[in-house]
Scaffold this active site. Structure first.
Site, PDB file in Angstrom:
ATOM      1  N   GLU A   7     -13.206  43.311  30.230  1.00  0.00           N
ATOM      2  CA  GLU A   7     -12.768  41.920  30.415  1.00  0.00           C
ATOM      3  C   GLU A   7     -11.772  41.492  29.341  1.00  0.00           C
ATOM      4  O   GLU A   7     -11.189  40.420  29.417  1.00  0.00           O
ATOM      5  CB  GLU A   7     -13.970  40.968  30.384  1.00  0.00           C
ATOM      6  N   ARG A  64      13.673  54.068  22.423  1.00  0.00           N
ATOM      7  CA  ARG A  64      15.053  54.360  22.840  1.00  0.00           C
ATOM      8  C   ARG A  64      16.074  53.492  22.110  1.00  0.00           C
ATOM      9  O   ARG A  64      17.270  53.788  22.143  1.00  0.00           O
ATOM     10  CB  ARG A  64      15.193  54.263  24.356  1.00  0.00           C
ATOM     11  N   ASP A  85      22.861  48.904  29.242  1.00  0.00           N
ATOM     12  CA  ASP A  85      21.687  48.807  30.107  1.00  0.00           C
ATOM     13  C   ASP A  85      21.429  47.361  30.492  1.00  0.00           C
ATOM     14  O   ASP A  85      21.834  46.432  29.783  1.00  0.00           O
ATOM     15  CB  ASP A  85      20.443  49.349  29.383  1.00  0.00           C
ATOM     16  N   PRO A 108      -2.483  40.318  29.435  1.00  0.00           N
ATOM     17  CA  PRO A 108      -1.699  39.627  30.477  1.00  0.00           C
ATOM     18  C   PRO A 108      -1.433  38.167  30.132  1.00  0.00           C
ATOM     19  O   PRO A 108      -0.630  37.516  30.794  1.00  0.00           O
ATOM     20  CB  PRO A 108      -2.580  39.755  31.729  1.00  0.00           C
TER      21      PRO A 108
HETATM   22  N1  SAM Z   1      -9.791  39.475  31.808  1.00  0.00           N
HETATM   23  C1  SAM Z   1      -8.452  39.663  31.322  1.00  0.00           C
HETATM   24  C2  SAM Z   1      -7.567  38.544  31.832  1.00  0.00           C
HETATM   25  O1  SAM Z   1      -7.698  38.218  33.010  1.00  0.00           O
HETATM   26  O2  SAM Z   1      -6.707  38.036  31.069  1.00  0.00           O
HETATM   27  C3  SAM Z   1      -7.844  40.986  31.802  1.00  0.00           C
HETATM   28  C4  SAM Z   1      -8.450  42.175  31.170  1.00  0.00           C
HETATM   29  S1  SAM Z   1      -7.665  43.662  31.698  1.00  0.00           S
HETATM   30  C5  SAM Z   1      -8.706  44.205  32.995  1.00  0.00           C
HETATM   31  C6  SAM Z   1      -8.054  44.796  30.417  1.00  0.00           C
HETATM   32  C7  SAM Z   1      -6.952  45.000  29.369  1.00  0.00           C
HETATM   33  O3  SAM Z   1      -5.804  45.510  29.996  1.00  0.00           O
HETATM   34  C8  SAM Z   1      -6.513  43.783  28.634  1.00  0.00           C
HETATM   35  O4  SAM Z   1      -7.366  43.468  27.544  1.00  0.00           O
HETATM   36  C9  SAM Z   1      -5.123  44.182  28.159  1.00  0.00           C
HETATM   37  O5  SAM Z   1      -5.184  44.936  26.961  1.00  0.00           O
HETATM   38  C10 SAM Z   1      -4.658  45.115  29.273  1.00  0.00           C
HETATM   39  N2  SAM Z   1      -3.739  44.460  30.214  1.00  0.00           N
HETATM   40  C11 SAM Z   1      -4.002  44.124  31.500  1.00  0.00           C
HETATM   41  N3  SAM Z   1      -2.943  43.567  32.094  1.00  0.00           N
HETATM   42  C12 SAM Z   1      -1.960  43.535  31.169  1.00  0.00           C
HETATM   43  C13 SAM Z   1      -0.620  43.060  31.183  1.00  0.00           C
HETATM   44  N4  SAM Z   1      -0.093  42.490  32.241  1.00  0.00           N
HETATM   45  N5  SAM Z   1       0.097  43.182  30.046  1.00  0.00           N
HETATM   46  C14 SAM Z   1      -0.430  43.748  28.941  1.00  0.00           C
HETATM   47  N6  SAM Z   1      -1.695  44.221  28.870  1.00  0.00           N
HETATM   48  C15 SAM Z   1      -2.450  44.111  29.968  1.00  0.00           C
END
Ligand code: SAM
Length: 240
Positions: free
Chosen positions: A122, A160, A175, A95
């Site tokens: 995490e 795609r 698109d 994220p």
């Molecule tokens: N503690 C992290 C933070 O707050 O940045 C979030 C960890 S999340 C619970 C677990 C995993 O989900 C991340 O390591 C990532 O690979 C994936 N993930 C969660 N949200 C995401 C998003 N918005 N975009 C891409 N991957 C995401």
């Protein structure tokens, strides 16, 4: 040669290619069966050098949750990269990454190989992220439980765009977010209608029934511009 995508994950079952879920259906599945793209999910646990195949541990400094350890991720990346001579673009789903936008999808779709790392818990120990220096990519400003769904979204969006993935009557060019305007503006798509001509007292725009292709094209472009102006003016950039 098919574009190759590897996914490093603790939940490889989510990517089952024979599964009717997610990537097993629709355009990604068709692109795969046409030999345009292939994807392989590798279980990070197979690279854990401890007897319980643990890939995560408690965070230094305390607090809740678990952190994915450096060693399994590092070893898995190098083992999987060695499976194909083409250089892989490393992508970490997080994220905290750059937002996944259509221009980025277009860029990734031109690369011969992607290696996607899906985090869980995490997240991943920062030191292995620094050492691997992947492109860090986010789906948006919300938190998923793991990177697997995010990786699937990326793979679907990329698949795609590979030439030959879409049928003759389909096109990605119109698109939303694709370059369509004469100035190359990235607009939202226009509204679409199909039979019947009258549905619950609602008709369809007359021009679409006219058979005049030039008029239809002009109407669609105008609709795309109007929608973009009202819904996503940020896509049009600053007004001169
Ligand atoms: N503690 C992290 C933070 O707050 O940045 C979030 C960890 S999340 C619970 C677990 C995993 O989900 C991340 O390591 C990532 O690979 C994936 N993930 C969660 N949200 C995401 C998003 N918005 N975009 C891409 N991957 C995401």
């Amino acid at each position: 040669m098919a574009m190759r995508i590897d996914i490093l994950t603790t939940f490889p079952e989510m990517f089952g290619v024979e599964s009717p879920a997610a990537l097993g259906l629709s355009i990604p599945a068709r692109a795969r069966s046409r030999g345009l793209i292939e994807w392989h999910a590798t279980n990070l646990r197979a690279f854990a050098d401890n007897k319980h195949r643990k890939t995560d541990d408690r965070p230094f400094g305390g607090g809740p949750g678990m952190v994915m350890m450096c060693q399994p991720v590092w070893d898995a990346v190098h083992a999987v990269e060695a499976m194909d001579p083409r250089p892989a673009t490393r992508v970490l789903m997080t994220p905290q990454g750059v937002p996944l936008t259509q221009p980025l999808v277009e860029d990734l779709a031109r690369r011969p190989r992607l290696l996607i790392i899906a985090g869980h818990y995490e997240g991943i120990d920062e030191r292995v992220i620094e050492a691997l220096s992947p492109m860090e990519v986010s789906l948006g400003d919300y938190v998923l439980s793991g990177g697997e769904l995010a990786a699937m979204v990326l793979i679907d969006a990329v698949a795609r765009l590979i030439p030959g993935a879409l049928g003759d009557d389909e096109s990605a060019g119109n698109d939303s977010f694709s370059a369509v305007g004469p100035g190359g503006e990235r607009l939202l798509d226009c509204p679409h209608f199909t039979r019947p001509k009258d549905w619950m007292g609602r008709g369809v725009p007359e021009v679409l029934l006219s058979g005049d292709h030039a008029k239809v094209a002009a109407w669609r472009l105008e609709q795309m511009r109007a929608r973009t102006r009202s819904r996503r003016p940020d896509l049009l950039g600053p007004t001169p």
